[in-house]
Scaffold this motif. Sequence first.
Motif, PDB file in Angstrom:
ATOM      1  N   LEU A   1       1.208  -1.626  -0.229  1.00  0.00           N
ATOM      2  CA  LEU A   1       0.136   0.201  -0.332  1.00  0.00           C
ATOM      3  C   LEU A   1       0.973   1.335   0.291  1.00  0.00           C
ATOM      4  N   ARG A   2       0.319   1.883  -0.634  1.00  0.00           N
ATOM      5  CA  ARG A   2       0.900   2.989  -0.863  1.00  0.00           C
ATOM      6  C   ARG A   2       0.333   4.729  -0.247  1.00  0.00           C
ATOM      7  N   GLY A   3       0.889   5.904   0.360  1.00  0.00           N
ATOM      8  CA  GLY A   3       0.072   6.713   0.580  1.00  0.00           C
ATOM      9  C   GLY A   3       0.805   8.234   0.899  1.00  0.00           C
ATOM     10  N   THR A   4      -0.122   9.049   1.417  1.00  0.00           N
ATOM     11  CA  THR A   4       0.983  10.475   1.418  1.00  0.00           C
ATOM     12  C   THR A   4       0.030  10.678   2.338  1.00  0.00           C
ATOM     13  N   ALA A   5       1.066  11.551   3.540  1.00  0.00           N
ATOM     14  CA  ALA A   5       0.459  12.810   4.336  1.00  0.00           C
ATOM     15  C   ALA A   5       1.191  13.990   4.706  1.00  0.00           C
TER      16      ALA A   5
ATOM     17  N   GLY B   1      -0.564  16.970   3.631  1.00  0.00           N
ATOM     18  CA  GLY B   1       0.223  17.546   2.242  1.00  0.00           C
ATOM     19  C   GLY B   1       1.197  17.396   2.211  1.00  0.00           C
ATOM     20  N   ASN B   2       1.385  16.059   1.383  1.00  0.00           N
ATOM     21  CA  ASN B   2       2.633  15.312   0.615  1.00  0.00           C
ATOM     22  C   ASN B   2       3.623  15.813   0.934  1.00  0.00           C
ATOM     23  N   THR B   3       4.265  16.086   2.355  1.00  0.00           N
ATOM     24  CA  THR B   3       5.392  16.294   2.729  1.00  0.00           C
ATOM     25  C   THR B   3       5.650  14.944   3.599  1.00  0.00           C
ATOM     26  N   LEU B   4       4.947  13.731   3.597  1.00  0.00           N
ATOM     27  CA  LEU B   4       4.794  12.824   4.259  1.00  0.00           C
ATOM     28  C   LEU B   4       4.812  11.574   2.720  1.00  0.00           C
ATOM     29  N   ARG B   5       5.720  10.705   2.347  1.00  0.00           N
ATOM     30  CA  ARG B   5       5.313   9.617   1.824  1.00  0.00           C
ATOM     31  C   ARG B   5       5.408   8.182   3.144  1.00  0.00           C
ATOM     32  N   VAL B   6       4.586   7.413   2.655  1.00  0.00           N
ATOM     33  CA  VAL B   6       3.836   6.206   2.937  1.00  0.00           C
ATOM     34  C   VAL B   6       4.112   5.440   2.364  1.00  0.00           C
ATOM     35  N   VAL B   7       4.782   3.576   2.630  1.00  0.00           N
ATOM     36  CA  VAL B   7       4.529   3.014   2.109  1.00  0.00           C
ATOM     37  C   VAL B   7       4.874   1.847   3.111  1.00  0.00           C
ATOM     38  N   ALA B   8       4.149   0.738   2.864  1.00  0.00           N
ATOM     39  CA  ALA B   8       3.963   0.078   3.297  1.00  0.00           C
ATOM     40  C   ALA B   8       3.228  -1.710   2.856  1.00  0.00           C
ATOM     41  N   ILE B   9       4.201  -2.326   3.689  1.00  0.00           N
ATOM     42  CA  ILE B   9       3.717  -3.883   2.778  1.00  0.00           C
ATOM     43  C   ILE B   9       3.708  -5.617   3.875  1.00  0.00           C
TER      44      ILE B   9
ATOM     45  N   LEU C   1      -3.598  -3.866   7.288  1.00  0.00           N
ATOM     46  CA  LEU C   1      -1.855  -3.388   7.515  1.00  0.00           C
ATOM     47  C   LEU C   1      -2.356  -1.366   7.227  1.00  0.00           C
ATOM     48  N   LEU C   2      -3.475  -1.037   6.526  1.00  0.00           N
ATOM     49  CA  LEU C   2      -4.322   0.726   6.238  1.00  0.00           C
ATOM     50  C   LEU C   2      -3.993   0.727   7.685  1.00  0.00           C
ATOM     51  N   GLU C   3      -4.848  -0.013   8.777  1.00  0.00           N
ATOM     52  CA  GLU C   3      -5.125   0.843   9.888  1.00  0.00           C
ATOM     53  C   GLU C   3      -3.466   0.881  10.679  1.00  0.00           C
ATOM     54  N   VAL C   4      -2.272   0.302  10.070  1.00  0.00           N
ATOM     55  CA  VAL C   4      -1.272   0.591  11.055  1.00  0.00           C
ATOM     56  C   VAL C   4      -0.577   1.736  10.388  1.00  0.00           C
ATOM     57  N   MET C   5      -0.777   1.349   8.811  1.00  0.00           N
ATOM     58  CA  MET C   5      -0.760   3.087   8.266  1.00  0.00           C
ATOM     59  C   MET C   5      -1.499   4.399   9.635  1.00  0.00           C
ATOM     60  N   GLU C   6      -2.708   4.117   9.161  1.00  0.00           N
ATOM     61  CA  GLU C   6      -3.107   5.315  10.018  1.00  0.00           C
ATOM     62  C   GLU C   6      -2.778   5.727  11.217  1.00  0.00           C
ATOM     63  N   ARG C   7      -2.470   4.370  11.787  1.00  0.00           N
ATOM     64  CA  ARG C   7      -2.042   4.777  13.305  1.00  0.00           C
ATOM     65  C   ARG C   7      -0.712   5.543  13.269  1.00  0.00           C
ATOM     66  N   ALA C   8       0.517   5.216  12.824  1.00  0.00           N
ATOM     67  CA  ALA C   8       1.223   5.701  12.372  1.00  0.00           C
ATOM     68  C   ALA C   8       1.513   7.430  11.969  1.00  0.00           C
ATOM     69  N   THR C   9       0.393   7.406  10.980  1.00  0.00           N
ATOM     70  CA  THR C   9       0.142   8.698  10.611  1.00  0.00           C
ATOM     71  C   THR C   9      -0.726   9.838  11.107  1.00  0.00           C
ATOM     72  N   GLN C  10      -1.352   9.385  12.122  1.00  0.00           N
ATOM     73  CA  GLN C  10      -2.468   9.503  12.855  1.00  0.00           C
ATOM     74  C   GLN C  10      -2.376  11.727  13.481  1.00  0.00           C
ATOM     75  N   GLY C  11      -3.133  11.872  12.943  1.00  0.00           N
ATOM     76  CA  GLY C  11      -3.619  12.954  12.599  1.00  0.00           C
ATOM     77  C   GLY C  11      -2.641  14.426  11.855  1.00  0.00           C
ATOM     78  N   LEU C  12      -2.374  13.619  11.090  1.00  0.00           N
ATOM     79  CA  LEU C  12      -1.434  14.629   9.679  1.00  0.00           C
ATOM     80  C   LEU C  12      -2.013  13.836   8.240  1.00  0.00           C
ATOM     81  N   ASP C  13      -3.191  13.699   8.391  1.00  0.00           N
ATOM     82  CA  ASP C  13      -4.130  13.939   7.454  1.00  0.00           C
ATOM     83  C   ASP C  13      -3.284  12.644   6.268  1.00  0.00           C
ATOM     84  N   PHE C  14      -3.372  11.755   6.497  1.00  0.00           N
ATOM     85  CA  PHE C  14      -3.158  10.641   5.743  1.00  0.00           C
ATOM     86  C   PHE C  14      -3.928   9.957   4.282  1.00  0.00           C
ATOM     87  N   VAL C  15      -3.607  10.001   2.970  1.00  0.00           N
ATOM     88  CA  VAL C  15      -4.498   9.718   2.226  1.00  0.00           C
ATOM     89  C   VAL C  15      -4.081   8.699   1.931  1.00  0.00           C
ATOM     90  N   VAL C  16      -4.580   7.101   1.217  1.00  0.00           N
ATOM     91  CA  VAL C  16      -3.962   6.107   1.098  1.00  0.00           C
ATOM     92  C   VAL C  16      -4.012   5.853  -0.620  1.00  0.00           C
TER      93      VAL C  16
END
Length: 303
Positions: A12-16, A18-26, A219-234
Amino acid sequence: MQDSQTSASYILRGTAAGNTLRVVAIDATQIVEEARVRHQLSKTATAALGRALSAAALLAIILGKKVDSRVNLRVQGDGPLGWLVAEGSAEGWVRGYVREPDADLPLRVSDGKLDVSGLIGKTGELAVTRLLDNAEPWTGSVELVSGELAEDVAYYLASSEQIPSAVQLGVYEEGGRVARAGGLIVQAMPGVSDETLAALEANIKTMGSFTDNLRSASLLEVMERATQGLDFVVAPQAQAAQFQCRCSRERAVASLTYFGMQERQSMMEDGGQEVVCHWCNEHYQITPGEIATLDTPEVRAQA
């Protein structure tokens, strides 16, 4: 939450922020389980190689310059495992092996968890080989920080690639098989604020053990936990991932061209030759008739 015992691995890939964080998980559960079975790995060796396989898959996405880019991760420590190698592709193909698949250690006395750093060793080197924009291979390396791999990969990204990142890797085994495995990289992009980095660091600290998070959430929930409060978009589409080797019967036959004529004649007289791929432990039984074709231009081109 997906049934990781039966579901295919995926990325899964996403940003948080305002696109200043790149999130990639497997979710690498199926990949690591296949590696365990193929190489007959001990419990701790499974955890070590599993973390490396997840890291290689994510690094191929972070560092890859093309759709078919590959990244090779090699860890050489002073522990009983010897060394491990993992290769990831931006296409989601992953493969890898260790020098001593039977090597194992007792659980750590301090917390009762697998002693991955003890098996790998805390003194050694982590090296990453990738292709540059001009398609030339480039290898960067760093000394091991802990041997736990997540910290080592984060240190590599910061020091050799100048990419500040949070890296988490985990493998959980239950009932003699891999129940959950995966990894997460949150990469700082240009323009990221100190406040965002501080919030990310606080989230990671609050999460605790990455393996425990994999066991309790998707996996998606883990990504959301890591970026909580940072407007994560998958990103809407998951990418399939699998243990996939580049070996083939044709390449196995062609590898015998490195032997002299007399040696190949002996192979034919013995009824053929077995070739084993160290990457995936696939066994190829090469027949005398196939060995007899080794002087043809077509076979030599495969070698």
